[in-house]
Design a protein around this motif. Structure first.
Motif, mmCIF file in Angstrom:
data_model
loop_
_atom_site.group_PDB
_atom_site.id
_atom_site.type_symbol
_atom_site.label_atom_id
_atom_site.label_comp_id
_atom_site.label_asym_id
_atom_site.label_seq_id
_atom_site.Cartn_x
_atom_site.Cartn_y
_atom_site.Cartn_z
ATOM 1 N N THR A 34 0.812 -1.219 0.000
ATOM 2 C CA THR A 34 0.000 0.000 0.000
ATOM 3 C C THR A 34 0.846 1.270 0.000
ATOM 4 N N SER A 35 2.135 1.158 0.362
ATOM 5 C CA SER A 35 2.963 2.357 0.376
ATOM 6 C C SER A 35 3.444 2.724 -1.029
ATOM 7 N N GLU A 36 3.256 1.804 -1.971
ATOM 8 C CA GLU A 36 3.713 2.082 -3.329
ATOM 9 C C GLU A 36 2.766 3.054 -4.016
ATOM 10 N N PRO A 37 3.332 3.900 -4.905
ATOM 11 C CA PRO A 37 2.458 4.828 -5.611
ATOM 12 C C PRO A 37 1.576 4.088 -6.613
ATOM 13 N N PHE A 38 0.291 4.014 -6.324
ATOM 14 C CA PHE A 38 -0.623 3.290 -7.196
ATOM 15 C C PHE A 38 -0.771 4.021 -8.530
ATOM 16 N N GLY A 39 -0.882 3.282 -9.586
ATOM 17 C CA GLY A 39 -1.224 3.864 -10.877
ATOM 18 C C GLY A 39 -0.039 4.415 -11.638
ATOM 19 N N LEU A 40 1.099 4.631 -10.993
ATOM 20 C CA LEU A 40 2.242 5.192 -11.697
ATOM 21 C C LEU A 40 2.907 4.143 -12.568
ATOM 22 N N TRP A 43 4.620 -1.961 -11.368
ATOM 23 C CA TRP A 43 5.343 -2.270 -10.133
ATOM 24 C C TRP A 43 6.612 -1.429 -10.126
ATOM 25 N N SER A 44 7.202 -1.260 -8.983
ATOM 26 C CA SER A 44 8.516 -0.653 -8.916
ATOM 27 C C SER A 44 9.233 -1.263 -7.720
ATOM 28 N N PRO A 45 10.549 -1.356 -7.789
ATOM 29 C CA PRO A 45 11.258 -2.068 -6.728
ATOM 30 C C PRO A 45 11.230 -1.309 -5.398
ATOM 31 N N ALA A 46 11.194 -2.052 -4.306
ATOM 32 C CA ALA A 46 11.275 -1.447 -2.977
ATOM 33 C C ALA A 46 12.684 -0.887 -2.786
ATOM 34 N N LEU A 47 12.781 0.288 -2.165
ATOM 35 C CA LEU A 47 14.064 0.955 -1.967
ATOM 36 C C LEU A 47 14.326 1.234 -0.494
ATOM 37 N N TYR A 103 5.560 -8.220 -13.036
ATOM 38 C CA TYR A 103 6.490 -8.152 -14.156
ATOM 39 C C TYR A 103 6.303 -6.836 -14.903
ATOM 40 N N GLY A 104 7.301 -6.541 -15.742
ATOM 41 C CA GLY A 104 7.176 -5.382 -16.619
ATOM 42 C C GLY A 104 8.281 -4.386 -16.368
ATOM 43 N N SER A 105 8.213 -3.259 -17.092
ATOM 44 C CA SER A 105 9.278 -2.272 -16.944
ATOM 45 C C SER A 105 8.915 -1.274 -15.851
ATOM 46 N N PHE A 106 9.933 -0.671 -15.280
ATOM 47 C CA PHE A 106 9.697 0.271 -14.191
ATOM 48 C C PHE A 106 10.668 1.437 -14.304
ATOM 49 N N THR A 107 10.305 2.560 -13.714
ATOM 50 C CA THR A 107 11.190 3.712 -13.545
ATOM 51 C C THR A 107 10.993 4.184 -12.125
ATOM 52 N N ARG A 108 12.076 4.338 -11.405
ATOM 53 C CA ARG A 108 11.955 4.818 -10.033
ATOM 54 C C ARG A 108 12.910 5.985 -9.871
ATOM 55 N N SER A 109 12.386 7.153 -9.531
ATOM 56 C CA SER A 109 13.217 8.338 -9.314
ATOM 57 C C SER A 109 13.176 8.731 -7.860
#
Lengths: 150, 135
Positions: A34-40, A43-47, A103-109
């Motif tokens: 739930t802490s992940e930004p939904f809709g962006l 998936w994106s990796p946990a940091l 799965y899929g591509s991600f971008t995390r800034s």
């Protein structure tokens, strides 16, 4: 109204316990995202972002991703990690019964907490965790002050 | 007549409610008696069937091989272990903490018709792959 008599003494309980455990697992997995930004992104990796005396350290969870295929960039005070987790479920001859991995591509800034020396950033990966080491600029390093005694 | 049916239904419902309460008590009791506390985090799992075997894929980034335990018991496959803090012990500050740490546990009901004496597991790049041959 037919109610099937409950005769089993151990089996239904065992089954329910197992069902309960599965429900708990699913709920725990639901809440942990739930802490992940939904809709962006899908998936994106946990940091984890931490800081030592001389560097900012970013750890990212990248299980099953070839670190060579990641794109890591520092522009100004922003670190960007781009990559893709290859979808295994599409492969021939495989019939998936449960798919919880994403799965899929991600971008995390990420906005960096201190100014860093972008020329000397290093990255390495071990056991599915990426570590990006960003040396702090001299002015951002802590200065220890000696205490004099009289 | 109608009244009788209603009463019968109510009795059935009463029985059902008592059964449910009884079952829930037993479930709670059985989970207490195992003495297991809930895990700190739950890894994602994919389960895939191929012609001669099943594969269970578990994402365990940052977990050391020696900290993973896999066993079967009572037709269930259990994967359990521990993830240590991935950050440096010399850290002076923590800005963001999303990687879950501590104990994990996952219990999966094995499919029917498998040979649970020949289960093999390998771990690489944070991915645990468990191969379960069909009989």
């Amino acid at each position: 109204m037919a109610i099937i008599p409950w005769r089993g003494r151990t089996l239904p309980v065992a089954t329910l316990a197992s069902l309960r455990e599965e429900m708990n697992d699913l709920l725990a997995r639901f809440w942990s995202h739930t802490s992940e930004p939904f809709g962006l992104a899908e998936w994106s990796p946990a940091l984890d972002v931490s800081e030592t005396d001389d560097a900012v350290l970013v750890h990212a969870e990248i299980p099953g991703i070839d670190p060579k295929e990641l794109d890591i960039a520092v522009v100004g005070d922003t670190l960007t990690i781009r990559g893709e987790k290859k979808d295994e479920t599409e492969r021939e001859g495989r019939n998936f019964h449960r798919v919880e991995r994403r799965y899929g591509s991600f971008t995390r800034s990420l906005r960096l907490p201190t100014p860093v020396d972008a020329e000397h950033v290093t990255a390495r990966a071990a056991a599915g965790v990426l570590e990006v080491r960003l040396p702090k600029k001299e002015e951002a390093r802590p200065k220890r002050i000696q205490i004099k005694t009289d | 007549m109608r009244h009788t049916i209603l009463t019968q239904s109510h009795q059935d419902l009463g029985h059902l409610a008592r059964h449910m309460t009884d079952i829930m008590h037993r479930v709670l009791h059985s989970s207490f008696s195992t003495g297991q506390k809930p895990p700190d985090w739950v890894p994602a799992v994919d389960i895939c069937e191929m012609c001669d075997h099943w594969e269970v894929i578990v994402e365990l980034a940052g977990v050391r091989r020696e900290d993973i335990e896999v066993y079967t018991e009572n037709r269930h496959l259990t994967i359990t272990g521990w993830r240590h803090d991935p950050t440096s012990p010399e850290k002076i500050g923590l800005h963001q903490m999303e990687i879950e740490q501590g104990q994990f546990r996952r219990r999966i009901l094995l499919p029917a018709g498998v040979n649970d004496d020949a289960i093999a597991a390998r771990y690489r790049d944070g991915m645990l792959r468990i191969r379960i041959p069909k009989r």
